[in-house]
Design a protein around this motif. Structure first.
Motif, PDB file in Angstrom:
ATOM      1  N   LEU A 600       0.815  -1.215   0.000  1.00 26.73           N
ATOM      2  CA  LEU A 600       0.000   0.000   0.000  1.00 26.73           C
ATOM      3  C   LEU A 600       0.845   1.261   0.000  1.00 26.73           C
ATOM      4  N   PHE A 601       2.063   1.157   0.529  1.00 21.85           N
ATOM      5  CA  PHE A 601       2.957   2.303   0.638  1.00 21.85           C
ATOM      6  C   PHE A 601       4.299   1.962  -0.012  1.00 21.85           C
ATOM      7  N   PRO A 602       5.061   2.958  -0.404  1.00 16.53           N
ATOM      8  CA  PRO A 602       6.440   2.677  -0.840  1.00 16.53           C
ATOM      9  C   PRO A 602       7.193   1.948   0.263  1.00 16.53           C
ATOM     10  N   TYR A 603       8.052   1.008  -0.118  1.00 15.69           N
ATOM     11  CA  TYR A 603       8.806   0.249   0.878  1.00 15.69           C
ATOM     12  C   TYR A 603       9.575   1.170   1.823  1.00 15.69           C
ATOM     13  N   SER A 604      10.050   2.284   1.292  1.00 17.53           N
ATOM     14  CA  SER A 604      10.925   3.159   2.077  1.00 17.53           C
ATOM     15  C   SER A 604      10.223   3.771   3.274  1.00 17.53           C
ATOM     16  N   ILE A 605       8.893   3.835   3.264  1.00 19.93           N
ATOM     17  CA  ILE A 605       8.186   4.491   4.360  1.00 19.93           C
ATOM     18  C   ILE A 605       8.370   3.733   5.682  1.00 19.93           C
ATOM     19  N   PHE A 606       8.661   2.424   5.588  1.00 23.72           N
ATOM     20  CA  PHE A 606       8.889   1.651   6.810  1.00 23.72           C
ATOM     21  C   PHE A 606      10.325   1.790   7.311  1.00 23.72           C
ATOM     22  N   ASP A 607      11.157   2.469   6.550  1.00 23.16           N
ATOM     23  CA  ASP A 607      12.501   2.810   7.016  1.00 23.16           C
ATOM     24  C   ASP A 607      12.537   4.232   7.560  1.00 23.16           C
ATOM     25  N   THR A 608      11.491   5.001   7.275  1.00 25.28           N
ATOM     26  CA  THR A 608      11.492   6.414   7.658  1.00 25.28           C
ATOM     27  C   THR A 608      10.325   6.695   8.589  1.00 25.28           C
ATOM     28  N   HIS A 609       9.206   7.109   8.023  1.00 25.17           N
ATOM     29  CA  HIS A 609       8.070   7.560   8.819  1.00 25.17           C
ATOM     30  C   HIS A 609       7.481   6.473   9.717  1.00 25.17           C
ATOM     31  N   LEU A 610       7.479   5.247   9.247  1.00 24.36           N
ATOM     32  CA  LEU A 610       6.823   4.162   9.983  1.00 24.36           C
ATOM     33  C   LEU A 610       7.815   3.145  10.538  1.00 24.36           C
ATOM     34  N   HIS A 611       9.038   3.592  10.807  1.00 30.18           N
ATOM     35  CA  HIS A 611      10.058   2.611  11.201  1.00 30.18           C
ATOM     36  C   HIS A 611       9.745   1.947  12.545  1.00 30.18           C
ATOM     37  N   LEU A 612       9.031   2.643  13.454  1.00 26.92           N
ATOM     38  CA  LEU A 612       8.700   2.038  14.737  1.00 26.92           C
ATOM     39  C   LEU A 612       7.631   0.952  14.606  1.00 26.92           C
ATOM     40  N   ILE A 613       6.830   1.028  13.553  1.00 33.96           N
ATOM     41  CA  ILE A 613       5.799  -0.001  13.340  1.00 33.96           C
ATOM     42  C   ILE A 613       6.442  -1.363  13.125  1.00 33.96           C
ATOM     43  N   VAL A 614       7.600  -1.377  12.515  1.00 35.82           N
ATOM     44  CA  VAL A 614       8.308  -2.647  12.297  1.00 35.82           C
ATOM     45  C   VAL A 614       8.580  -3.325  13.639  1.00 35.82           C
ATOM     46  N   ASN A 615       9.045  -2.557  14.619  1.00 40.39           N
ATOM     47  CA  ASN A 615       9.329  -3.118  15.948  1.00 40.39           C
ATOM     48  C   ASN A 615       8.049  -3.568  16.648  1.00 40.39           C
ATOM     49  N   ILE A 616       6.997  -2.780  16.528  1.00 42.66           N
ATOM     50  CA  ILE A 616       5.731  -3.121  17.181  1.00 42.66           C
ATOM     51  C   ILE A 616       5.180  -4.424  16.607  1.00 42.66           C
ATOM     52  N   LEU A 617       5.206  -4.562  15.300  1.00 44.15           N
ATOM     53  CA  LEU A 617       4.668  -5.778  14.683  1.00 44.15           C
ATOM     54  C   LEU A 617       5.546  -6.991  14.994  1.00 44.15           C
ATOM     55  N   ASN A 618       6.825  -6.778  15.171  1.00 41.59           N
ATOM     56  CA  ASN A 618       7.677  -7.897  15.570  1.00 41.59           C
ATOM     57  C   ASN A 618       7.271  -8.443  16.932  1.00 41.59           C
ATOM     58  N   ILE A 619       6.724  -7.580  17.780  1.00 38.07           N
ATOM     59  CA  ILE A 619       6.235  -8.025  19.091  1.00 38.07           C
ATOM     60  C   ILE A 619       4.888  -8.721  18.950  1.00 38.07           C
ATOM     61  N   SER A 620       3.932  -8.068  18.305  1.00 36.34           N
ATOM     62  CA  SER A 620       2.578  -8.629  18.244  1.00 36.34           C
ATOM     63  C   SER A 620       2.502  -9.864  17.358  1.00 36.34           C
ATOM     64  N   ASN A 621       3.403  -9.988  16.390  1.00 40.42           N
ATOM     65  CA  ASN A 621       3.405 -11.162  15.510  1.00 40.42           C
ATOM     66  C   ASN A 621       3.985 -12.399  16.185  1.00 40.42           C
ATOM     67  N   SER A 622       4.661 -12.213  17.304  1.00 38.06           N
ATOM     68  CA  SER A 622       5.318 -13.342  17.969  1.00 38.06           C
ATOM     69  C   SER A 622       4.372 -13.987  18.970  1.00 38.06           C
ATOM     70  N   PHE A 623       3.363 -14.690  18.470  1.00 35.85           N
ATOM     71  CA  PHE A 623       2.425 -15.325  19.395  1.00 35.85           C
ATOM     72  C   PHE A 623       2.780 -16.782  19.606  1.00 35.85           C
ATOM     73  N   TYR A 624       2.170 -17.359  20.621  1.00 32.07           N
ATOM     74  CA  TYR A 624       2.500 -18.722  21.023  1.00 32.07           C
ATOM     75  C   TYR A 624       1.867 -19.738  20.088  1.00 32.07           C
ATOM     76  N   VAL A 625       2.689 -20.644  19.601  1.00 34.16           N
ATOM     77  CA  VAL A 625       2.204 -21.759  18.797  1.00 34.16           C
ATOM     78  C   VAL A 625       2.660 -23.037  19.469  1.00 34.16           C
ATOM     79  N   PRO A 626       1.751 -23.917  19.871  1.00 32.54           N
ATOM     80  CA  PRO A 626       2.161 -25.157  20.546  1.00 32.54           C
ATOM     81  C   PRO A 626       2.976 -26.042  19.631  1.00 32.54           C
ATOM     82  N   ASP A 627       4.059 -26.610  20.147  1.00 36.54           N
ATOM     83  CA  ASP A 627       4.918 -27.500  19.368  1.00 36.54           C
ATOM     84  C   ASP A 627       4.317 -28.896  19.300  1.00 36.54           C
TER      85      ASP A 627
END
Length: 627
Positions: A600-627
Motif C-alpha cells: 500500500l505504501f512505498p517500501y521506504s516508508i517503513f525505514d522512515t516515517h513508519l520505522h517504529l511499526i516494524v518493531n511493534i509488529l515484531n512483538i505482536s506477531n510473535s504469538f505462542y504456537v504449541p509444538d
C-alpha cells in the motif's frame, strides 16, 4: 599439464594479482546462424577435469565443516586486506565483493567507452550493493567530475514471497536508494523471469543505454556442490541476455561464473568472444582461492545489431523459463577447435592448477600443523594487503561523495523526518496515533501473488516458521475453558473480536484479502477491535495495520495481542480507504504472472516515517504456537 601439490604457499605476491587468462580471438570466430537447435554435446577431457576437481573436493567430506571453514579462512592469503581497508580507507559497504570488484575495475579498461560528462551502469543480482559502492569509490578517485547514473537489480528483500535460501536479505543500501533499484513488473526482482527482463530492459532503454553491466549472481549449491556450474547456468544466461539488450556499443560486461566444463558455459563464452572486442577470465586476489569462482571480463561490445539475426532463437529458453536438456546453445561443429583449446588451457590453469593446489595444500596443513608455516603465512598476508592498497592507489573519499552521504549506512533505522509523524506517543506497550495525512502516501503496488511467506521484516524467521505450521496444532487453540468462553462473550459486547482460528493462512494472498474484509466489517461496527494471534507478516498487511490505527485513540500491543481502543471520527475515513482498497482488487490483471495487491505504501516508508511499526509488529506477531 601436470600440477604438483605445493608443500607451502606460493611466495610470489604478484602471482596472486595476475590470475588472468585472455582469449586470443581469431578472425574465423563467427556467430552461428541459429541457437538451441543442436544436440547437446559433451567434451570428454573437460568432464575428466570436472571429475578430478570434484574428487579433490570430496576429500573434504570427512572434516568437520565449522573447523574446516575456520581453517580455510585463516589460510586465505588476502585475509588482511579487509581489515587494512576498513581501518585506513573506510570504504562504504566494505565486503569481499567490494574488494573483488575494485580489483576488476582497476585491472581492466571497463570505462574506455565513457565519452562525455556522463556514465551509466547497470548492476544485476547486486544485493547488498558492494559493486556499486566500489565503483563509486573508484570514480570519485579517478573520474571526479563524471556524472554517474546507476541502476541495479536483485531479488527484492522486501518481497515476502522470496525464499531466503535464494537471496541476500541485506537492504542496507537498498533502503536508502529505492529509486535506483529495478525489481521487475512482478516486484520479485527475479531476473530469470522473461517478463521481468523485458520490464528492466524497457526502463533502462527509456533513459539511455549503459556503458557497463555487472552480474554477480549465484545460488546456494551446498546440496549439490559438484554440479555448481549446471545449477547456475540458467541464471548466468539470463544475466548475459539482459546485458546484451542494454549495453551501448563499446560497453563492458563483468559476469561471474563457476568452472567451464559444461556445454552451456562453453557456448556462452564463445558467444561473448564473438560480440566483444576482448574477453578475459580473472580470479581476483580477494576471491577465495579454494573456490571455483572466476569473472568473465568483456570489453568493447560490438553492438546488439550483431545479435539481431540470432536473437529470436537465442532468447527462446528465456521465454520458456528453462533450458531444454537435449539441446546446446550451439553445435560443437560451430565452435572452432582453437577456441576449445583455449578453454582447456584456462580450465587447467584456474581449476586444475590454482584451485586443486590450494585445496590440497589446505588439507596438508590441516592434517600437519606447522607453526613456522603459520608465521610465514601471516607475513605474506600483510604483504598481500599492503600490495593491494598500494597497487590500486586506494585512499579515503569525502563522506559527501559516498552513495549515502547523510549518515552511516549501517544506521538505516535511526533516521528522523519532521514532515510527518505517525506515532505521537509510546507508553510501554501502548501507542497513541494520528495520521490524517497517512493516506496521502498510499501508492498501491501490484506484484506476484504471495502464496507463502518465506521472509519478513515484521517477524523473526524462527517465529515465522512456527506460525506457518500452526494449522497442524490448531486443536490447541480450540481447547478453551468455560471461563474463557464467558470472558470472551462479555468482551464481545464492547469489542469486535477477530481470532486467527477463523482464518486459513496456508495460502497467504487469500488470507490477506479475507483479513481486510474482516477488519472492514469490524470497523463498521464502531467498537474496540480485539485481534488474537492475527499475523501481519507482509508490507501489505503492515500498511493495513497503520491505516486502521489512525481510526482509534490508542493501540495496545503484546505477543499475539492487539487492541484498537476507542474509535475516533477518523474511523470513517479509514472505512472509506478500506473500501477503495477492496475495490482495487477488481483491477488486478493476470497477464504473464498471477498478480495481486502486495503493498500500500512505498517500501521506504517503513525505514522512515513508519520505522517504529516494524518493531511493534515484531512483538505482536510473535504469538505462542504449541509444538
Amino acid at each position: 599439464m601436470d600440477y604438483k601439490r605445493p608443500t607451502s604457499i606460493e611466495k610470489n605476491v604478484n602471482n596472486y594479482f595476475e590470475k588472468m587468462y585472455t582469449f586470443q580471438k581469431e578472425s574465423h570466430w563467427q556467430l552461428p546462424s541459429i541457437s538451441y537447435k543442436s544436440t547437446k554435446f559433451v567434451i570428454a577431457d573437460l568432464q575428466d577435469m570436472k571429475i578430478k576437481l570434484n574428487s579433490v573436493k570430496s576429500e573434504l567430506n570427512v572434516f568437520d565443516l565449522k573447523k574446516w571453514s575456520k581453517h580455510t579462512q585463516s589460510r586465505d592469503v588476502a585475509g588482511h586486506v579487509f581489515s587494512l581497508l576498513r581501518n585506513s580507507v573506510k570504504p562504504e559497504l566494505l565486503t569481499q565483493a567490494w574488494c573483488k570488484f575494485y580489483e576488476i575495475v582497476c585491472s581492466f579498461p571497463l570505462l574506455n567507452s565513457i565519452n562525455g560528462a556522463s556514465f551509466n551502469s547497470l548492476h544485476l543480482c547486486e544485493a547488498p550493493g558492494a559493486f556499486i559502492c566500489a565503483l563509486n569509490h573508484f570514480l570519485v578517485l579517478n573520474f571526479p567530475h563524471i556524472r554517474w547514473n546507476w541502476q541495479a537489480n536483485t531479488l527484492n528483500p522486501n518481497y515476502e514471497g522470496n525464499n531466503l535460501c535464494h537471496m541476500i536479505p541485506d537492504d542496507r543500501l537498498i533502503c536508502h536508494t529505492y529509486e535506483n533499484w529495478l525489481f521487475g513488473c512482478d516486484q520479485t526482482g527475479d531476473i530469470q523471469k522473461f517478463y521481468n527482463h523485458c520490464d528492466i530492459v524497457q526502463q533502462i532503454v527509456l533513459r539511455d543505454k549503459v556503458s557497463l553491466v555487472t552480474a554477480d549472481g549465484s545460488i546456494d549449491c551446498m546440496k549439490n556442490p559438484g554440479e555448481q556450474e549446471k545449477l547456475v547456468e540458467y541464471l548466468h544466461y539470463c544475466e548475459a541476455m539482459t546485458a546484451f539488450r542494454v549495453l551501448k556499443n563499446g560497453g563492458s560486461l563483468v559476469l561471474k561464473i563457476f568452472t567451464i566444463f559444461e556445454d552451456s558455459t562453453i557456448c556462452l563464452l564463445y558467444l561473448l568472444n564473438c560480440i566483444f572486442g576482448e574477453v578475459s577470465l580473472f580470479k581476483p586476489c580477494t576471491s577465495k582461492s579454494g573456490n571455483s569462482e572466476v569473472y568473465v571480463v568483456c570489453v568493447d561490445f560490438c553492438g546488439f545489431d550483431l545479435l539481431n539475426p540470432l536473437w529470436d532463437s537465442l532468447v527462446e529458453p528465456y521465454k520458456k523459463g528453462y533450458f531444454d536438456e537435449n539441446f546446446s546453445m550451439f553445435s560443437l561443429d560451430d565452435i572452432p577447435h582453437s577456441f576449445i583449446n583455449q578453454v582447456r588451457t584456462s580450465c587447467e590453469y584456474f581449476f586444475i592448477g590454482w584451485q586443486i593446489n590450494v585445496i590440497k595444500n589446505n588439507i596438508h596443513i590441516f592434517l600437519n600443523k606447522d607453526e613456522n608455516d603459520n608465521e610465514a603465512l601471516e607475513r605474506f598476508k600483510r604483504n598481500i594487503a599492503a600490495t593491494y592498497k598500494g597497487k590500486y592507489r586506494l585512499k579515503m573519499i569525502p563522506k559527501n561523495k559516498k552513495i549515502v552521504s547523510n549518515f552511516n549506512i549501517y544506521d538505516k533505522k535511526k533516521r528522523k523526518f519532521s514532515d510527518f509523524e505517525f506515532i505521537t506517543q509510546v507508553n510501554g506497550n501502548t501507542i497513541s496515533v494520528f495520521g490524517n495525512n497517512l493516506t496521502d502516501y498510499i501508492n498501491l503496488t501490484y506484484g506476484l501473488r504471495i502464496k507463502k511467506v518465506f521472509s519478513s521484516r515484521f517477524i523473526s524467521i524462527d517465529d515465522l516458521n512456527k506460525i506457518l505450521r500452526y494449522k497442524e496444532n490448531i486443536s490447541e487453540y480450540e481447547r478453551v475453558s468455560p471461563l474463557y468462553t464467558y470472558i470472551f462473550k462479555k468482551l464481545s459486547e464492547y469489542c469486535t473480536i477477530i481470532n486467527i482460528t477463523g482464518f486459513d493462512i496456508s495460502v497467504y494472498y487469500r488470507y490477506q484479502k479475507d483479513l481486510l474484509k474482516a477488519l472492514l466489517s469490524a470497523a463498521k461496527e464502531n467498537k474496540h477491535i480485539f485481534l488474537i494471534n492475527i499475523p501481519f507478516h507482509t508490507h501489505f498487511l503492515a500498511g493495513i495495520w497503520c491505516i486502521l490505527a489512525c481510526g482509534f485513540e490508542q493501540v495496545y500491543f503484546n505477543c499475539g495481542c492487539l487492541i484498537f481502543y476507542k474509535p475516533t471520527l477518523n474511523l470513517n475515513k479509514v472505512i472509506q480507504v478500506f473500501n477503495k482498497i477492496q475495490e482495487s482488487y477488481d483491477l488486478v490483471q493476470n497477464t504473464e504472472f498471477e498478480s495481486d495487491l502486495i503493498n500500500l505504501f512505498p517500501y521506504s516508508i517503513f525505514d522512515t516515517h513508519l520505522h517504529l511499526i516494524v518493531n511493534i509488529l515484531n512483538i505482536s506477531n510473535s504469538f505462542y504456537v504449541p509444538d
